[in-house]
Design a protein around this motif. Structure first.
Motif, short mmCIF file in Angstrom:
data_model
loop_
_atom_site.label_atom_id
_atom_site.label_comp_id
_atom_site.label_asym_id
_atom_site.label_seq_id
_atom_site.Cartn_x
_atom_site.Cartn_y
_atom_site.Cartn_z
N VAL A 109 0.42 3.53 4.19
CA VAL A 109 0.91 2.15 4.32
C VAL A 109 0.61 1.67 5.74
O VAL A 109 0.77 2.41 6.70
CB VAL A 109 2.44 2.09 4.06
CG1 VAL A 109 2.97 0.67 4.31
CG2 VAL A 109 2.75 2.53 2.63
N ALA A 110 0.15 0.43 5.86
CA ALA A 110 -0.16 -0.15 7.17
C ALA A 110 0.44 -1.56 7.25
O ALA A 110 0.58 -2.25 6.24
CB ALA A 110 -1.67 -0.21 7.41
N GLU A 111 0.82 -1.94 8.47
CA GLU A 111 1.38 -3.27 8.71
C GLU A 111 0.28 -4.18 9.29
O GLU A 111 -0.39 -3.81 10.26
CB GLU A 111 2.54 -3.20 9.69
CG GLU A 111 3.11 -4.57 10.06
CD GLU A 111 4.15 -4.51 11.16
OE1 GLU A 111 4.60 -5.57 11.63
OE2 GLU A 111 4.52 -3.38 11.57
N ARG A 140 -0.79 -6.76 11.57
CA ARG A 140 -0.24 -7.37 12.78
C ARG A 140 -1.00 -8.63 13.20
O ARG A 140 -0.46 -9.48 13.90
CB ARG A 140 -0.23 -6.34 13.92
CG ARG A 140 0.78 -5.23 13.67
CD ARG A 140 1.00 -4.41 14.90
NE ARG A 140 2.18 -3.57 14.76
CZ ARG A 140 2.56 -2.66 15.65
NH1 ARG A 140 1.85 -2.49 16.76
NH2 ARG A 140 3.65 -1.94 15.46
N VAL A 172 -4.47 -3.86 11.82
CA VAL A 172 -3.33 -3.23 11.13
C VAL A 172 -2.81 -2.06 11.96
O VAL A 172 -3.56 -1.41 12.70
CB VAL A 172 -3.73 -2.73 9.72
CG1 VAL A 172 -4.30 -3.88 8.89
CG2 VAL A 172 -4.74 -1.59 9.79
N ASP A 228 -1.13 1.61 11.67
CA ASP A 228 -1.02 2.67 10.66
C ASP A 228 0.08 3.67 10.97
O ASP A 228 0.10 4.76 10.41
CB ASP A 228 -2.36 3.41 10.53
CG ASP A 228 -2.77 4.12 11.82
OD1 ASP A 228 -1.95 4.18 12.78
OD2 ASP A 228 -3.90 4.62 11.90
N LYS A 278 2.71 -8.39 6.59
CA LYS A 278 2.88 -7.71 5.31
C LYS A 278 2.51 -6.22 5.43
O LYS A 278 1.76 -5.82 6.31
CB LYS A 278 2.02 -8.37 4.24
CG LYS A 278 2.37 -9.83 3.96
CD LYS A 278 3.76 -9.95 3.37
CE LYS A 278 4.13 -11.41 3.09
NZ LYS A 278 3.29 -12.05 2.09
N LYS A 279 3.07 -5.42 4.51
CA LYS A 279 2.76 -4.00 4.42
C LYS A 279 1.78 -3.80 3.26
O LYS A 279 2.06 -4.22 2.12
CB LYS A 279 4.03 -3.17 4.19
CG LYS A 279 5.10 -3.30 5.27
CD LYS A 279 4.68 -2.62 6.55
CE LYS A 279 5.74 -2.71 7.63
NZ LYS A 279 7.00 -2.04 7.32
N ASP A 322 9.13 -4.72 2.87
CA ASP A 322 9.13 -4.82 4.33
C ASP A 322 9.73 -3.59 5.00
O ASP A 322 9.38 -3.25 6.13
CB ASP A 322 9.92 -6.07 4.77
CG ASP A 322 9.20 -7.36 4.40
OD1 ASP A 322 7.98 -7.30 4.16
OD2 ASP A 322 9.86 -8.41 4.36
N THR A 368 9.30 -0.55 4.18
CA THR A 368 8.45 0.63 4.05
C THR A 368 7.86 0.97 5.42
O THR A 368 7.24 0.11 6.05
CB THR A 368 7.30 0.38 3.06
OG1 THR A 368 7.82 -0.08 1.83
CG2 THR A 368 6.51 1.68 2.83
N ALA A 386 5.46 1.87 8.37
CA ALA A 386 4.01 1.93 8.59
C ALA A 386 3.63 3.39 8.84
O ALA A 386 4.28 4.09 9.60
CB ALA A 386 3.62 1.07 9.78
#
Length: 248
Positions: free
Chosen positions: A152-154, A156, A172, A174, A197-198, A239, A241, A243
């Protein structure tokens, strides 16, 4: 070494006496200059975060270059620091564990739902689905699958590219570092749809030079083809979860 320097100089003690204020100023300057140099060196790995640090240090573009990192003492003696957000907040272990438990519960619920008996599809839907599925890839072993690192990555940062109408430039996080990913989803998603978003990424895909080497894409995001004439859908994670969470 900076932490050791803080322990050795004890700036909180120097601040208690007017006689030691000059020494305090020198200590704080040395620490700010150390942060500037470290931030210059970190720019290729954490570009967005480094810009936040530069903003708090109040440095101009001339002090962000590689050459400036070799010149200790480049910051002005009267530099003004700017208080901002906590860039590297302390991890709340209890909260992180709770979020991991919630993620595991959600994954189990999704697996149970996926294994539940489904209604027979309508004939038209079955025909469209078969056309969309197309050809299958060669069967792989479980060991081969385990070589793919899914995380999962955010998102940015995200922006459109002048060089391509098809690609979006995503930055993103990680769980360990920020990375650049170029994805051909600009037709279906605007940058504001993705920022914050994730999403799921292939984290160990070999870096791929793109746009004649101007950019290097360091991964691939999960995106589904939604119809045979084009169309794209992305699976977003909640949200809360973390990163960097591993996807199995």
């Amino acid at each position: 070494n900076a932490n050791k320097y803080i322990d050795a100089t004890a700036p909180w003690v120097l601040a208690k006496s007017e006689d030691t204020k000059p020494r305090l100023a020198r200590v704080l300057y040395n620490l700010a200059e150390t942060l500037r140099i470290c931030t210059v060196l970190l720019q290729p790995f954490m570009p967005a975060t480094c810009e936040k640090i530069f903003a708090q240090l109040g440095v101009d573009d001339s002090l962000k270059t590689w050459d400036s990192a070799a010149a200790v003492g480049s910051m002005p003696a009267n530099a003004t620091l700017h208080k901002g957000e906590n860039i590297f907040p302390r991890i709340d272990t209890a909260k992180e564990l709770a979020e991991l438990d919630a993620l595991e519960a959600a994954q189990k619920a999704a697996a149970q739902a996926a294994n539940a008996p489904a209604e027979e599809p309508k004939a038209e839907a079955a025909a469209a689905s078969a056309e969309l599925i197309g050809d299958h890839e060669e069967e792989i072993s479980f060991d081969d699958f385990c070589k793919v690192e899914l995380r999962v990555a955010e998102v940015r940062a995200c922006e459109r590219m002048k060089e391509s109408k098809k690609l979006l430039h995503l930055t993103v996080f990680d769980g360990e570092r920020e990375r650049c990913i170029l994805s051909g989803i600009a037709k279906w998603f605007a940058p504001e749809d993705l920022i914050g978003k994730k999403i799921g990424i292939v984290a160990n895909l070999a870096p791929r030079p793109m746009m004649k080497g101007k950019y290097v894409s360091e991964g691939m995001i999960f995106a589904a083809d939604t119809d045979v004439d084009g169309g794209c859908s992305i699976a977003f994670f909640p949200d809360n979860t973390p990163a960097g969470a591993r996807i199995h």
